[in-house]
Scaffold this active site. Structure first.
Site, PDB file in Angstrom:
ATOM      1  N   ASN A   1       0.869  -1.184   0.000  1.00 38.82           N
ATOM      2  CA  ASN A   1       0.000   0.000   0.000  1.00 38.82           C
ATOM      3  C   ASN A   1       0.902   1.229   0.000  1.00 38.82           C
ATOM      4  OD1 ASN A   1      -1.791   2.039   0.444  1.00 38.82           O
ATOM      5  ND2 ASN A   1      -2.426   1.371   2.498  1.00 38.82           N
TER       6      ASN A   1
ATOM      7  N   LYS B   1       0.034   4.250  -0.155  1.00 40.89           N
ATOM      8  CA  LYS B   1      -0.599   5.420   0.490  1.00 40.89           C
ATOM      9  C   LYS B   1      -0.400   6.649  -0.411  1.00 40.89           C
ATOM     10  CE  LYS B   1      -0.165   3.118   4.862  1.00 40.89           C
ATOM     11  NZ  LYS B   1      -0.078   3.180   6.307  1.00 40.89           N
TER      12      LYS B   1
ATOM     13  N   HIS C   1      -9.534   1.035   4.868  1.00 44.26           N
ATOM     14  CA  HIS C   1      -8.244   1.212   5.546  1.00 44.26           C
ATOM     15  C   HIS C   1      -8.437   2.109   6.769  1.00 44.26           C
ATOM     16  CE1 HIS C   1      -4.147   2.425   6.390  1.00 44.26           C
ATOM     17  NE2 HIS C   1      -3.798   1.300   5.785  1.00 44.26           N
TER      18      HIS C   1
ATOM     19  N   GLU D   1      -5.176  -5.134  10.428  1.00 44.11           N
ATOM     20  CA  GLU D   1      -4.160  -4.105  10.652  1.00 44.11           C
ATOM     21  C   GLU D   1      -4.455  -3.412  11.968  1.00 44.11           C
ATOM     22  OE1 GLU D   1      -2.230  -2.722   6.761  1.00 44.11           O
ATOM     23  OE2 GLU D   1      -4.025  -1.534   7.000  1.00 44.11           O
TER      24      GLU D   1
ATOM     25  N   SER E   1       3.541  -2.140  10.223  1.00 44.69           N
ATOM     26  CA  SER E   1       4.998  -2.156  10.409  1.00 44.69           C
ATOM     27  C   SER E   1       5.632  -3.491  10.016  1.00 44.69           C
ATOM     28  CB  SER E   1       5.370  -1.785  11.854  1.00 44.69           C
ATOM     29  OG  SER E   1       4.945  -0.468  12.153  1.00 44.69           O
TER      30      SER E   1
ATOM     31  N   GLY F   1       5.009   1.286   4.606  1.00 50.23           N
ATOM     32  CA  GLY F   1       6.323   1.921   4.414  1.00 50.23           C
ATOM     33  C   GLY F   1       7.340   1.059   3.676  1.00 50.23           C
TER      34      GLY F   1
HETATM   35  P1  13P Z   1       3.100   0.414   7.658  1.00 52.56           P
HETATM   36  O1  13P Z   1       3.637  -0.880   7.087  1.00 52.56           O
HETATM   37  O2  13P Z   1       3.824   1.625   7.161  1.00 52.56           O
HETATM   38  O3  13P Z   1       2.993   0.354   9.152  1.00 52.56           O
HETATM   39  O4  13P Z   1       1.606   0.579   7.104  1.00 52.56           O
HETATM   40  C1  13P Z   1       0.724  -0.477   7.226  1.00 52.56           C
HETATM   41  C2  13P Z   1      -0.502  -0.173   6.463  1.00 52.56           C
HETATM   42  O5  13P Z   1      -1.294   0.664   6.841  1.00 52.56           O
HETATM   43  C3  13P Z   1      -0.713  -0.887   5.195  1.00 52.56           C
HETATM   44  O6  13P Z   1      -1.994  -0.659   4.708  1.00 52.56           O
END
Ligand code: 13P
Length: 235
Positions: free
Chosen positions: A6, A8, A92, A158, A194, A216
């Site tokens: 993702n 984002k 999400h 999540e 994470s 990330g």
């Molecule tokens: P991170 O891996 O950056 O914590 O994000 C997780 C997430 O929200 C994936 O949709």
């Protein structure tokens, strides 16, 4: 195993296209792993172009339930399909926290996307306060109960406290939540929050963890590849 990145609100069209060319051969080296990336709206087309004939699939980060209409800022399933997008995230936690997404709108988005032919990754998870208050199961039950049963539906657990914080759930905590989600729904369950190359193998080794939704670490080609490799080993 499914590994979904993702992105984002990162990677504009130019960067997305270059990145896509870097990762397009990933699935050939990862037996048993389906690879998905979720670019922002404006980078969907460039990502698809950069991937060419790759088996990496492109999902949107959201999708509206109507086919068209006066819904500023939204895009519909047919519009996504027209580009070559084959799925979408819905619900999400960042949509729920900052943009007023509710269980009801998540249900509407998931149902109509599936009906239109898209695959769906529906996100669920409790906040730190909810976990501390002992409400994890209640929250998951409420969020999962609205999700349709469908062969193209995947659930992503999540925990909100683990997203972007570096505080990953331990493999045991993830397994506990996944097995609870499994008791409510028969869809595969991805873990998100994470996920990094260092912790992916431990999480993906859990019996009810069917893959990962990576934020990330999916922005870096080497990190993303390492996570896909961990999935191939666990597959
Ligand atoms: P991170 O891996 O950056 O914590 O994000 C997780 C997430 O929200 C994936 O949709």
């Amino acid at each position: 195993m499914l590994i979904a990145g993702n992105w984002k609100m990162f990677k504009g069209a130019h960067e997305a296209r270059q990145f896509a060319t870097t990762i397009r051969h990933l699935p050939e080296r990862m037996a048993g792993v389906d690879v998905v990336v979720c670019p922002p709206w404006t980078s969907l087309e460039a990502t698809i172009a950069g991937l060419g004939k790759s088996a990496v699939r492109v999902y949107a980060q959201n999708v509206h339930w109507e086919l068209e209409g006066p819904f500023t800022g939204e895009a519909s399933a047919p519009m996504l399909l027209e580009l070559g997008v084959t799925g979408a995230l819905v619900g999400h936690s960042e949509r729920r926290q900052y943009f007023g997404e509710t269980d009801e709108t998540v249900r509407l988005r998931a149902e109509s996307a599936l009906e239109a032919g898209l695959a769906v990754i529906a996100c669920v998870g409790e906040t730190a306060d909810e976990r501390q208050a002992g409400e994890m199961q209640q929250v998951l039950e409420r969020q999962v109960s609205v999700l349709p049963r469908h062969e193209r539906l995947v659930i992503a657990y999540e925990p909100v406290w683990a997203i972007g914080t570096g505080l990953t759930a331990t493999p045991d905590l993830a397994q506990e939540a996944h097995s609870f989600v499994r008791s409510l729904h028969d869809a595969p369950v991805l873990y998100g929050g994470s996920v990094k190359p260092e912790n992916a193998a431990g999480l993906l080794a859990q019996p009810d963890v069917d893959g990962a939704l990576v934020g990330g670490a999916s922005l870096d080609a080497l990190d993303f590849e390492a996570i896909c490799q961990a999935a191939a080993q666990a597959a």
